[in-house]
Design a protein around this motif. Structure first.
Motif, PDB file in Angstrom:
ATOM      1  N   ARG A 592       0.875  -1.175   0.000  1.00  0.00           N
ATOM      2  CA  ARG A 592       0.000   0.000   0.000  1.00  0.00           C
ATOM      3  C   ARG A 592       0.911   1.223   0.000  1.00  0.00           C
ATOM      4  NH1 ARG A 592      -4.749   2.574   1.024  1.00  0.00           N
ATOM      5  NH2 ARG A 592      -4.757   4.298   2.544  1.00  0.00           N
ATOM      6  N   THR A 593       0.719   2.103  -0.957  1.00  0.00           N
ATOM      7  CA  THR A 593       1.605   3.257  -1.109  1.00  0.00           C
ATOM      8  C   THR A 593       0.870   4.526  -0.699  1.00  0.00           C
ATOM      9  OG1 THR A 593       0.956   3.456  -3.432  1.00  0.00           O
ATOM     10  CG2 THR A 593       2.942   2.188  -2.954  1.00  0.00           C
ATOM     11  N   VAL A 594       1.497   5.286   0.195  1.00  0.00           N
ATOM     12  CA  VAL A 594       0.890   6.515   0.699  1.00  0.00           C
ATOM     13  C   VAL A 594       1.944   7.615   0.723  1.00  0.00           C
ATOM     14  CG1 VAL A 594      -0.792   5.273   2.108  1.00  0.00           C
ATOM     15  CG2 VAL A 594       1.393   5.956   3.123  1.00  0.00           C
ATOM     16  N   ALA A 595       1.456   8.848   0.728  1.00  0.00           N
ATOM     17  CA  ALA A 595       2.335  10.021   0.828  1.00  0.00           C
ATOM     18  C   ALA A 595       1.791  10.937   1.916  1.00  0.00           C
ATOM     19  CB  ALA A 595       2.403  10.768  -0.503  1.00  0.00           C
ATOM     20  N   PHE A 596       2.687  11.391   2.788  1.00  0.00           N
ATOM     21  CA  PHE A 596       2.320  12.379   3.808  1.00  0.00           C
ATOM     22  C   PHE A 596       2.973  13.695   3.428  1.00  0.00           C
ATOM     23  CE2 PHE A 596       0.843   8.726   5.935  1.00  0.00           C
ATOM     24  CZ  PHE A 596      -0.056   9.148   6.915  1.00  0.00           C
ATOM     25  N   MET A 597       2.157  14.606   2.924  1.00  0.00           N
ATOM     26  CA  MET A 597       2.616  15.905   2.442  1.00  0.00           C
ATOM     27  C   MET A 597       1.816  16.996   3.137  1.00  0.00           C
ATOM     28  SD  MET A 597       3.108  15.022  -1.597  1.00  0.00           S
ATOM     29  CE  MET A 597       4.350  13.818  -2.087  1.00  0.00           C
ATOM     30  N   PRO A 598       2.139  17.289   4.389  1.00  0.00           N
ATOM     31  CA  PRO A 598       1.304  18.197   5.191  1.00  0.00           C
ATOM     32  C   PRO A 598       1.302  19.638   4.701  1.00  0.00           C
ATOM     33  CG  PRO A 598       3.359  17.709   6.316  1.00  0.00           C
ATOM     34  CD  PRO A 598       3.304  16.795   5.136  1.00  0.00           C
ATOM     35  N   GLN A 599       2.223  19.971   3.792  1.00  0.00           N
ATOM     36  CA  GLN A 599       2.251  21.350   3.307  1.00  0.00           C
ATOM     37  C   GLN A 599       1.325  21.562   2.122  1.00  0.00           C
ATOM     38  OE1 GLN A 599       3.853  23.204   5.346  1.00  0.00           O
ATOM     39  NE2 GLN A 599       3.169  25.051   4.316  1.00  0.00           N
ATOM     40  N   ASN A 600       0.892  20.490   1.493  1.00  0.00           N
ATOM     41  CA  ASN A 600       0.014  20.609   0.334  1.00  0.00           C
ATOM     42  C   ASN A 600      -1.405  20.966   0.779  1.00  0.00           C
ATOM     43  OD1 ASN A 600       2.203  19.784  -1.116  1.00  0.00           O
ATOM     44  ND2 ASN A 600       1.152  18.150  -2.215  1.00  0.00           N
ATOM     45  N   ASP A 601      -1.954  21.994   0.176  1.00  0.00           N
ATOM     46  CA  ASP A 601      -3.356  22.334   0.446  1.00  0.00           C
ATOM     47  C   ASP A 601      -4.157  22.423  -0.851  1.00  0.00           C
ATOM     48  OD1 ASP A 601      -2.240  24.573  -0.625  1.00  0.00           O
ATOM     49  OD2 ASP A 601      -2.763  25.923   1.021  1.00  0.00           O
ATOM     50  N   GLU A 602      -3.572  21.922  -1.943  1.00  0.00           N
ATOM     51  CA  GLU A 602      -4.248  21.906  -3.234  1.00  0.00           C
ATOM     52  C   GLU A 602      -4.251  20.472  -3.781  1.00  0.00           C
ATOM     53  OE1 GLU A 602      -2.155  24.604  -5.696  1.00  0.00           O
ATOM     54  OE2 GLU A 602      -2.701  26.391  -4.540  1.00  0.00           O
ATOM     55  N   LYS A 603      -5.097  20.222  -4.743  1.00  0.00           N
ATOM     56  CA  LYS A 603      -5.159  18.898  -5.356  1.00  0.00           C
ATOM     57  C   LYS A 603      -3.864  18.631  -6.108  1.00  0.00           C
ATOM     58  CE  LYS A 603     -10.185  18.637  -5.832  1.00  0.00           C
ATOM     59  NZ  LYS A 603     -11.316  18.459  -6.771  1.00  0.00           N
ATOM     60  N   TRP A 604      -3.447  17.370  -6.086  1.00  0.00           N
ATOM     61  CA  TRP A 604      -2.208  16.967  -6.754  1.00  0.00           C
ATOM     62  C   TRP A 604      -2.474  15.688  -7.536  1.00  0.00           C
ATOM     63  CZ3 TRP A 604       2.365  13.806  -4.788  1.00  0.00           C
ATOM     64  CH2 TRP A 604       3.488  13.985  -5.611  1.00  0.00           C
ATOM     65  N   PRO A 605      -3.100  15.807  -8.688  1.00  0.00           N
ATOM     66  CA  PRO A 605      -3.482  14.602  -9.446  1.00  0.00           C
ATOM     67  C   PRO A 605      -2.299  13.764  -9.880  1.00  0.00           C
ATOM     68  CG  PRO A 605      -3.800  16.604 -10.752  1.00  0.00           C
ATOM     69  CD  PRO A 605      -3.515  17.049  -9.360  1.00  0.00           C
ATOM     70  N   GLU A 606      -1.121  14.401 -10.072  1.00  0.00           N
ATOM     71  CA  GLU A 606       0.046  13.638 -10.500  1.00  0.00           C
ATOM     72  C   GLU A 606       0.485  12.625  -9.449  1.00  0.00           C
ATOM     73  OE1 GLU A 606      -0.154  16.880 -10.367  1.00  0.00           O
ATOM     74  OE2 GLU A 606       0.118  17.708 -12.381  1.00  0.00           O
ATOM     75  N   GLY A 607       0.106  12.883  -8.173  1.00  0.00           N
ATOM     76  CA  GLY A 607       0.498  11.966  -7.120  1.00  0.00           C
ATOM     77  C   GLY A 607      -0.026  10.566  -7.345  1.00  0.00           C
TER      78      GLY A 607
END
Length: 820
Positions: A592-607
């Motif tokens: 299971r692959t996850v990302a914790f990016m607490p600075q992002n507040d916009e959508k990131w479809p490339e993720g």
């Protein structure tokens, strides 16, 4: 004054004619004043240190004041400065020194003692010049005006310094005189001659004394505020009384003066002043642009003592071209110089932040990211102001440069004979200096061609950018792991939770080469011992990051893709494809692959589309209600606790591969959090008290030494959080890959630092580290000076090769955890 002011009688052979003959000359007074100012600034540079900004401000103020003195002498018909005027000129020189120190205080720790010595000397001399004028009977209109303007300038400079440390409203005290002058442009009755009042002088002296006391911080803050309020009230009363006096007499016939007796002569004199000042400014603007470097640390006084070949060519063309050709050339060259000026400004910013020049081809996409960075660091209002100011600056440059070039070429053509001789002499000097290698300063040749080289370099960069994209596209097409069998892919990590933790700005400078590096080294050594006591082993080395000082996503993409992604064009092209990333490889192998990016507040479809993350935890997904710490919206320790709650602490789950972006160590390294008990984290509200007690950005950035120390403090906080997390929540199936994304900005590293960042692999299962024993990495969390250094794009292939071999080892967890 040696001579009293006289009134021109209108005769073309009278005083007015002599004024115009002397209008452009620089008499002994101003010449001595400029020489004394340069000597004073040199003494300040040797005594307390003076930045380039301080030099520029001090010299600029001195030039303006001494040119104004020369003009005043010429327009009043005076032959020389009187005894009292010499004292006033000394005061003005001291005020310019104060201005230089005030400007310097915005970049480094202020030299308060020296600033106060100059201020007190200027205030004491204020009494001397008045006494001397009365004693020698040389009181004049020019002398009184010169004395008053010197008072106003010193008050303005002091108010700027006090406003930055006490209260912004103090600027109103310094600006009052100049607001009054500007108002006179639209209201002629405000320009009438005011009667001399001793009270006006007392009020001016009071402003200086009170501002000096505030600058010295000798009084309690409450008393300082009270004194400043009283001084402001006295100033308001004095200006109010003068305005009321002028208002009552606004319809009365003005006194006979040279200007009112001959309105046409007054207009001609004003126009002559405007034309002269405009021509000088045009020359200075063009000269500055042609010789100015594109790196801020090269911006020294010696830089502007060079002769630009481009300027000589421009003057030569102005001499030989017809009027229409000259105007066309001025417009084209002006626009090009405007664009070159913008490039130089961008270069200065990029060298300061990323230790490299701006690339017109690959760096155009960073505008949005830069605005977001400013917004997150200082707030949306400041970001809006910064954007507006940047747009205004760009427009002003593109408008002013063609106008300046046009005015300068017209002046050369109008004075063809004199200009031809001057250009010939300068060409000879340029050739001699070029052949002999004469330098105006360290590494600064007098014979300059820097602007031409920069322009040619930009053209070459555009061409190179096209070929670079072709090479990158070819590299993207080659991927030996694209079709790797799923059963073999990452089999050596089967059942392990793999965490890739990027620590923002964790560069080699944190553990080598900075005054605070011993602190970070001690933490890493202590962390190694603590983890060994908990059963963990670690291996460390260095990776060379594709970026420096920022643009973290380029480093993330490089590590994930195995390609060298060092600019935005490469990044955009990469994300439009289907390259096998580390995340995609783990996903294919059952994690299971996850990302914790607490600075992002916009959508990131490339993720999800490119990186193949199953879940991206952005700012709103972490359930944090505490305060932001500088750039970091969420403290690193809380981010790790959210990872444990949301993913690692769940039962009956697949193994997790997580990318974690820890940004508490992001510039400006102020309002730093600190470690607290994991059980007390709650919803993050516990951080309110910590935030209120943390050092602010203004406190940290008041001294370069504090900036460096705060940077290392931020790195050690992030490392403590990771070490403590492994101790508390780790088990035999945890693998932590800890690395930096890039070095910090040049304000910490200095110029010319490497792009190396530390990387550490931590695991409890010995078979994990055994598989990378051939890498030659060093034991422990701290890589030594002789540790291996890889390019960051090499890591993906080596990791996949090390752990994607057959036969697969025995899994340490039930096979059910490997099911997709």
């Amino acid at each position: 004054m040696a001579a009293m002011p006289r009134v021109w009688d209108g005769s073309p052979t009278g005083l007015g004619a002599r004024r115009y003959q002397r209008v452009a000359t620089l008499g002994p007074g101003p010449s001595v004043g400029l020489t004394a100012l340069v000597a004073l600034l040199a003494i300040l540079a040797m005594a307390v240190g003076l930045s380039t900004f301080g030099w520029v401000v001090g010299l600029t103020c001195g030039v303006v004041i001494n040119v104004a003195v020369a003009r005043g002498l010429a327009l009043t018909g005076a032959d020389a400065l009187g005894p009292a005027d010499w004292v006033t000129l000394t005061r003005a020189t001291f005020a310019c020194g104060v201005a230089a120190l005030v400007a310097d205080s915005f970049l480094r720790q202020p030299a308060v003692t020296t600033l106060l010595v100059l201020t007190v000397a200027a205030l004491l001399l204020d009494a001397v010049d008045g006494w001397l004028a009365r004693r020698t009977h040389t009181v004049s209109t020019f002398g009184a005006r010169f004395d008053g303007e010197t008072d106003a300038f010193l008050i303005l400079v002091l108010s700027v310094y006090v406003a930055s440390s006490v209260a912004a409203w103090v600027l109103a005290i310094g600006a009052a005189r100049y607001v009054f002058a500007v108002a006179g442009w639209g209201l002629p009755w405000l320009r009438r001659q005011l009667p001399r009042r001793y009270w006006r002088k007392v009020v001016a002296a009071t402003q200086g004394v009170v501002l000096a006391l505030a600058a010295a911080a000798l009084l309690p803050l409450a008393l300082t505020y009270a004194a400043l309020a009283v001084a402001a009230a006295l100033l308001a009363e004095s200006f109010g009384r003068d305005v009321w006096w002028l208002w009552r007499r606004r319809r009365a016939s003005p006194a006979a003066t040279a200007e009112t007796a001959d309105p046409a002569g007054g207009r001609r004199r004003r126009r002559a002043v405007v034309v002269t000042v405009t021509n000088i400014l045009a020359l200075l603007v063009v000269w500055f642009v042609l010789v100015a470097p594109n790196q801020a640390f090269d911006l020294t006084p010696a830089t502007f003592l060079r002769i630009p070949l481009e300027g000589l060519v421009l003057a030569g063309l102005a001499l030989v071209l017809p009027a229409w050709g000259r105007r066309t050339m001025a417009a084209v060259v002006g626009v090009l110089l405007g664009l070159l000026t913008i490039v130089k400004i961008l270069d200065m910013g990029f060298f300061a932040a990323f230790d490299r020049p701006f690339n017109l081809v690959t760096d155009r996409g960073y505008l949005g990211s830069g605005v977001s960075l400013v917004r997150d660091s200082v707030g949306p209002l400041a970001a809006t102001v910064a954007v507006v100011a940047a747009v205004v600056l760009v427009v002003a440059i593109l408008v002013c440069m063609p106008l300046s070039v046009g005015r300068l070429t017209a002046l050369v053509a109008r004075h063809r004979s004199l200009s031809a001789r001057a250009v010939t002499v300068l060409v000879v000097i340029w050739v001699v200096c070029a052949v002999s290698g004469v330098q105006a300063g360290q590494g600064e040749p007098v014979a300059s061609m820097s602007s031409g080289r920069l322009a040619v370099g930009q053209v070459q960069a555009i061409t190179a950018g096209v070929h670079d994209q072709e090479r990158f596209d070819a590299a993207v097409a080659v991927d030996r792991f694209r079709r790797a069998p799923q059963r073999e892919l990452l089999a050596g990590l089967g059942g392990k939770d793999v965490l890739v933790a990027f620590v923002e700005s964790y560069g080699r400078i944190a553990i080598e080469g900075s005054p605070s590096s011993p602190q970070a080294r001690a933490l890493l050594d202590a962390g190694t011992r603590r983890l060994e006591a908990a059963g963990y082993s670690s291996r460390s080395a260095f990776l060379t990051s594709p970026t420096f000082g920022g643009l973290s996503w380029l480093a993330h993409a490089t590590l994930q893709s195995g390609l060298w992604v060092d600019n935005q064009r490469r990044y955009d092209r990469l994300l439009s494809g289907t390259r096998m990333t580390l995340t995609r490889a783990f996903s294919r192998a059952g994690w299971r692959t996850v990302a914790f990016m607490p600075q992002n507040d916009e959508k990131w479809p490339e993720g999800q589309a490119f990186y193949d993350f199953d879940k991206i935890y952005a700012r709103g997904d972490i359930d944090y209600v505490g305060p932001s710490f500088g750039f970091a919206a969420v403290p690193d320790q809380y981010v790790l606790s959210a990872l444990q709650r949301a993913e690692l602490g769940q039962r009956d789950r697949n193994p997790v591969m997580a990318e974690i972006d820890l940004v508490s160590s992001h510039v400006p390294w102020a309002r730093l959090p600190r470690m607290i008990d994991w059980k007390r984290l709650g919803d993050g509200s516990v951080y309110e008290r910590i935030h209120s007690r943390a050092d602010s950005k203004e406190e940290v950035w008041s001294d370069p030494a504090r900036i460096e120390a705060a940077y290392v403090d931020s790195i050690t906080y992030s490392l403590r959080a990771l070490i403590s997390f492994v101790e508390k929540y780790g088990d035999e199936d945890l693998v932590l890959i800890l690395l930096g994304d890039h070095q910090p900005a040049t304000i910490v590293t200095g110029h010319g630092a490497s792009h190396d960042v530390p990387i550490t692999v931590i695991a409890q299962d010995s078979t994990v580290l055994d598989r990378i024993s051939g890498w030659g990495w060093q034991d422990g969390m701290r890589p030594g000076s002789r540790a291996p250094v890889w390019r960051m794009d090499a890591f993906r292939d080596r990791l996949l090769a090390a752990y994607s071999v057959r036969p697969a080892p025995v899994l340490s967890r039930p096979p059910s955890r490997l099911q997709p």
